[in-house]
Design a protein around this motif. Structure first.
Motif, PDB file in Angstrom:
ATOM      1  N   LEU A   1     -59.482 -45.477  64.733  1.00 35.47           N
ATOM      2  CA  LEU A   1     -59.208 -47.317  64.483  1.00 35.47           C
ATOM      3  C   LEU A   1     -58.199 -47.800  64.023  1.00 35.47           C
ATOM      4  O   LEU A   1     -58.155 -49.020  65.084  1.00 35.47           O
ATOM      5  N   ARG A   2     -56.811 -47.327  64.605  1.00 38.00           N
ATOM      6  CA  ARG A   2     -55.420 -47.603  64.842  1.00 38.00           C
ATOM      7  C   ARG A   2     -55.221 -48.746  66.171  1.00 38.00           C
ATOM      8  O   ARG A   2     -54.647 -49.395  66.673  1.00 38.00           O
ATOM      9  N   LEU A   3     -56.127 -47.049  66.950  1.00 37.20           N
ATOM     10  CA  LEU A   3     -56.113 -47.878  68.374  1.00 37.20           C
ATOM     11  C   LEU A   3     -56.958 -48.694  68.788  1.00 37.20           C
ATOM     12  O   LEU A   3     -56.360 -49.473  69.468  1.00 37.20           O
ATOM     13  N   ALA A   4     -57.470 -48.907  67.679  1.00 34.87           N
ATOM     14  CA  ALA A   4     -58.272 -50.662  68.030  1.00 34.87           C
ATOM     15  C   ALA A   4     -58.332 -50.889  67.721  1.00 34.87           C
ATOM     16  O   ALA A   4     -58.520 -52.232  68.698  1.00 34.87           O
ATOM     17  N   ALA A   5     -57.530 -50.889  67.514  1.00 35.42           N
ATOM     18  CA  ALA A   5     -56.928 -52.627  66.496  1.00 35.42           C
ATOM     19  C   ALA A   5     -56.279 -52.530  67.861  1.00 35.42           C
ATOM     20  O   ALA A   5     -55.871 -54.382  68.066  1.00 35.42           O
ATOM     21  N   ASN A   6     -54.911 -51.967  68.447  1.00 30.58           N
ATOM     22  CA  ASN A   6     -54.338 -52.133  68.674  1.00 30.58           C
ATOM     23  C   ASN A   6     -54.937 -53.157  70.449  1.00 30.58           C
ATOM     24  O   ASN A   6     -54.716 -53.749  70.556  1.00 30.58           O
ATOM     25  N   ALA A   7     -55.870 -52.330  70.791  1.00 31.91           N
ATOM     26  CA  ALA A   7     -56.983 -52.616  72.103  1.00 31.91           C
ATOM     27  C   ALA A   7     -57.702 -53.905  71.623  1.00 31.91           C
ATOM     28  O   ALA A   7     -57.069 -54.779  72.529  1.00 31.91           O
ATOM     29  N   VAL A   8     -58.413 -54.396  70.125  1.00 31.14           N
ATOM     30  CA  VAL A   8     -58.439 -55.564  70.290  1.00 31.14           C
ATOM     31  C   VAL A   8     -57.295 -57.129  70.652  1.00 31.14           C
ATOM     32  O   VAL A   8     -58.028 -57.059  70.840  1.00 31.14           O
ATOM     33  N   MET A   9     -56.268 -56.681  69.876  1.00 34.69           N
ATOM     34  CA  MET A   9     -54.976 -57.639  69.814  1.00 34.69           C
ATOM     35  C   MET A   9     -54.197 -57.679  71.085  1.00 34.69           C
ATOM     36  O   MET A   9     -54.283 -58.815  71.837  1.00 34.69           O
ATOM     37  N   ALA A  10     -54.564 -56.171  72.184  1.00 30.32           N
ATOM     38  CA  ALA A  10     -54.302 -56.779  73.701  1.00 30.32           C
ATOM     39  C   ALA A  10     -55.538 -57.028  74.455  1.00 30.32           C
ATOM     40  O   ALA A  10     -54.690 -58.260  75.415  1.00 30.32           O
ATOM     41  N   GLY A  11     -56.568 -56.982  74.164  1.00 32.10           N
ATOM     42  CA  GLY A  11     -57.861 -58.236  74.579  1.00 32.10           C
ATOM     43  C   GLY A  11     -58.177 -56.906  75.726  1.00 32.10           C
ATOM     44  O   GLY A  11     -59.201 -57.532  76.242  1.00 32.10           O
TER      45      GLY A  11
ATOM     46  N   THR B   1     -54.607 -55.515  80.134  1.00 36.31           N
ATOM     47  CA  THR B   1     -54.887 -55.563  79.015  1.00 36.31           C
ATOM     48  C   THR B   1     -54.975 -53.432  77.992  1.00 36.31           C
ATOM     49  O   THR B   1     -54.548 -53.595  77.343  1.00 36.31           O
ATOM     50  N   ILE B   2     -55.503 -52.570  78.919  1.00 34.48           N
ATOM     51  CA  ILE B   2     -55.102 -51.473  78.432  1.00 34.48           C
ATOM     52  C   ILE B   2     -54.011 -50.623  78.666  1.00 34.48           C
ATOM     53  O   ILE B   2     -53.398 -50.670  77.659  1.00 34.48           O
ATOM     54  N   GLY B   3     -53.172 -51.723  79.537  1.00 35.21           N
ATOM     55  CA  GLY B   3     -51.640 -51.558  79.615  1.00 35.21           C
ATOM     56  C   GLY B   3     -51.030 -51.804  78.256  1.00 35.21           C
ATOM     57  O   GLY B   3     -49.817 -50.982  77.346  1.00 35.21           O
ATOM     58  N   ARG B   4     -51.080 -53.545  77.838  1.00 33.72           N
ATOM     59  CA  ARG B   4     -50.730 -53.695  76.401  1.00 33.72           C
ATOM     60  C   ARG B   4     -51.161 -52.963  75.893  1.00 33.72           C
ATOM     61  O   ARG B   4     -50.361 -52.861  74.951  1.00 33.72           O
ATOM     62  N   ALA B   5     -52.698 -52.546  75.438  1.00 33.15           N
ATOM     63  CA  ALA B   5     -52.945 -51.839  74.530  1.00 33.15           C
ATOM     64  C   ALA B   5     -51.613 -50.466  73.836  1.00 33.15           C
ATOM     65  O   ALA B   5     -51.671 -50.237  73.151  1.00 33.15           O
ATOM     66  N   ILE B   6     -51.408 -50.142  74.997  1.00 29.07           N
ATOM     67  CA  ILE B   6     -50.871 -48.993  74.577  1.00 29.07           C
ATOM     68  C   ILE B   6     -49.325 -49.443  74.639  1.00 29.07           C
ATOM     69  O   ILE B   6     -48.832 -48.554  73.786  1.00 29.07           O
TER      70      ILE B   6
END
Lengths: 96, 375
Positions: free
Chosen positions: B75-85, B150-155
């Motif tokens: 859930l938290r990773l998904a939040a960060n993934a959405v935020m990153a685009g 975006t994957i890099g940014r989500a990380i």
């Protein structure tokens, strides 16, 4: 007036401390001081000054000093076990 | 599976704000939940789309991220993934990369908290590269590709928001690094004359993998003149042989770790065309990337090199040669990028070992597509 929206919080809180270690009574009414040196160039100098300062202000029964193999990694278990056994409190330094 | 709406009702999992882009972005910036760039608001609907690619319980941690040791739940990773685009189909790669970098040998705690300017670099191999359109060619380390960016940014957002890599607090890097915004590439397997990185590291060619390397930014090796493999390798060895790298043996303690050498396809072809295997390249670099002892400062010689390796340097003079790595196999090699006569040297943090993990289905079999991971 804007509509409200529910958004996820992306942040994780730090894990709660489930148990706090009990306060340690001073050994023979004097401090057993531990020193954890992170191996960087200035750590030993800084820690020596701190030990000297503590010794001038408090009764110190003993000083156990250990050094990590490298600054970029955690202290291994055997060093931490030794500090746990032989020290009432530990001073650690970054000393960059 | 508990619904996203229900999970967001738990304590501290969500906030209610005015549905206004500026208000939301200002709030996330103020709370330190951003890398400084605008974010995509992590709404319930967007989280649901992201989590459609996660067949594991959404509220159970897949890892704990140092130095805060925050629980990385889907859930938290998904939040960060959405935020990153991120697009939803990218989510399995984000999860895999986070799990891999939390393995002990990677030493994420050190990499997050150090003063050194390193960041977890993700190198993607296998069929997933084509499926997700991850750039392995021209400008692979740069902008222009949604998946890389975006994957890099989500990380990075997860490392900040879950791991606590907050500049000056949990991230003590002296300079930081552009690589701390986004640092994800694919290997250009089609243009490589050698075995792909993941195969070399023990995975089948049809596996989709991430390899995590705790690396600095790429430092370029410009070689438009060498016409032989020997010439190219001499130029790379010369670039690798520097005193300030964490990989220079006897500088990092207790180990110097691995160094990453990236070949552009043209220079890789020149080197391989002259008969050099990857093992040959590693051996050449180990033997020739050497630094004269006298190039180090007296203080470093006395307090590092002679302390760490007295058997090598206690009696050594200024012309003694210091290896730029401890062992030949500590050089990692990947082929990345487009046309052009360039290679790159990426020093690493030193006290870290690369980790490779494969994308798998819940039954443990290798996933051939992210679509197999849909709920």
């Amino acid at each position: 007036m804007s509509q409200k929206v529910v958004l996820a919080v992306p942040e994780a809180p730090p894990p709660p401390l489930t148990t706090l270690p009990p306060l340690r009574p001073l050994h023979a009414h004097a401090l057993r001081l531990g020193v954890l040196d992170n191996s960087k160039g200035n750590a030993d100098h800084l820690l020596a000054m701190i030990v000297e300062g503590v010794q001038s202000a408090l009764p110190v029964a003993s000083v156990v000093s250990v050094r990590k193999l490298g600054a970029g990694m955690p202290a291994p278990d055997d060093l931490l076990d030794r500090l746990t056994r032989e020290a009432d409190c530990v001073v650690s330094a970054m000393a960059d | 599976m508990t619904s996203v709406s229900a999970l967001l009702e738990s304590d501290g999992a969500s906030i209610e704000v005015d549905d206004d882009w500026d208000t939301i972005n200002n709030l996330y910036l103020q709370r330190g939940w951003s890398d400084g760039l605008p974010i995509v608001p992590p709404t319930t609907q967007r989280l649901e789309q992201m989590l459609a690619y996660c067949d594991r319980p959404w509220d159970q941690p897949v890892a704990r991220i140092a130095p805060r040791w925050g629980d990385a739940t889907p859930l938290r990773l998904a939040a960060n993934a959405v935020m990153a685009g991120c697009r939803p189909e990218y989510f399995p790669i984000l999860m895999l990369a986070i799990e891999a970098m939390c393995e002990e040998q990677f030493n994420l705690y050190g990499i997050q908290a150090t003063t050194h300017p390193c960041a977890p670099l993700v190198i993607v191999n296998g069929p997933i590269v084509q499926e997700l359109g991850i750039n392995a060619g021209h400008n692979a380390f740069g902008p222009g590709w949604q998946s890389n960016a975006t994957i890099g940014r989500a990380i990075r957002l997860a490392l900040i928001n879950i791991g606590g890599a907050i500049p000056g607090t949990g991230d003590m890097s002296t300079f930081g690094s552009p690589a701390k915004y986004s640092f994800l590439v694919a290997e250009n397997e089609a243009a490589s004359p050698w075995q792909p990185l993941h195969v070399e590291r023990g995975f089948p060619a049809h596996a989709s993998t991430v390899t995590i390397v705790g690396a600095e930014n790429p430092h370029n090796v410009n070689d438009h003149e060498s016409l032989s493999g020997l010439g190219v390798l001499k130029m790379i060895a010369g670039t690798v042989a520097i005193t300030g790298s964490n990989n220079a043996s006897a500088i990092s303690m207790p180990t110097s770790g691995e160094a990453l050498i990236v070949f552009g396809p043209e220079l890789a072809a020149t080197v391989a065309g002259d008969g050099y295997s990857k093992a040959d390249v590693k051996r050449f670099l180990f033997e020739h990337a050497r630094i004269p002892l006298g190039s180090f400062s007296d203080e470093n010689i006395q307090r590092r090199l002679k302390v760490r390796s007295p058997e090598l340097y206690a009696q050594a003079g200024p012309n003694a040669m210091v290896a730029a790595a401890e062992r030949a196999e500590d050089f990692m090699i990947a082929v990345i990028g487009g046309a052009g006569k360039h290679a790159a040297f990426l020093p690493t943090f030193g006290t870290t070992r690369a980790v490779t993990r494969a994308l798998k289905r819940r039954d443990g079999e290798l996933a051939r597509s992210v679509q197999e991971l849909r709920v």
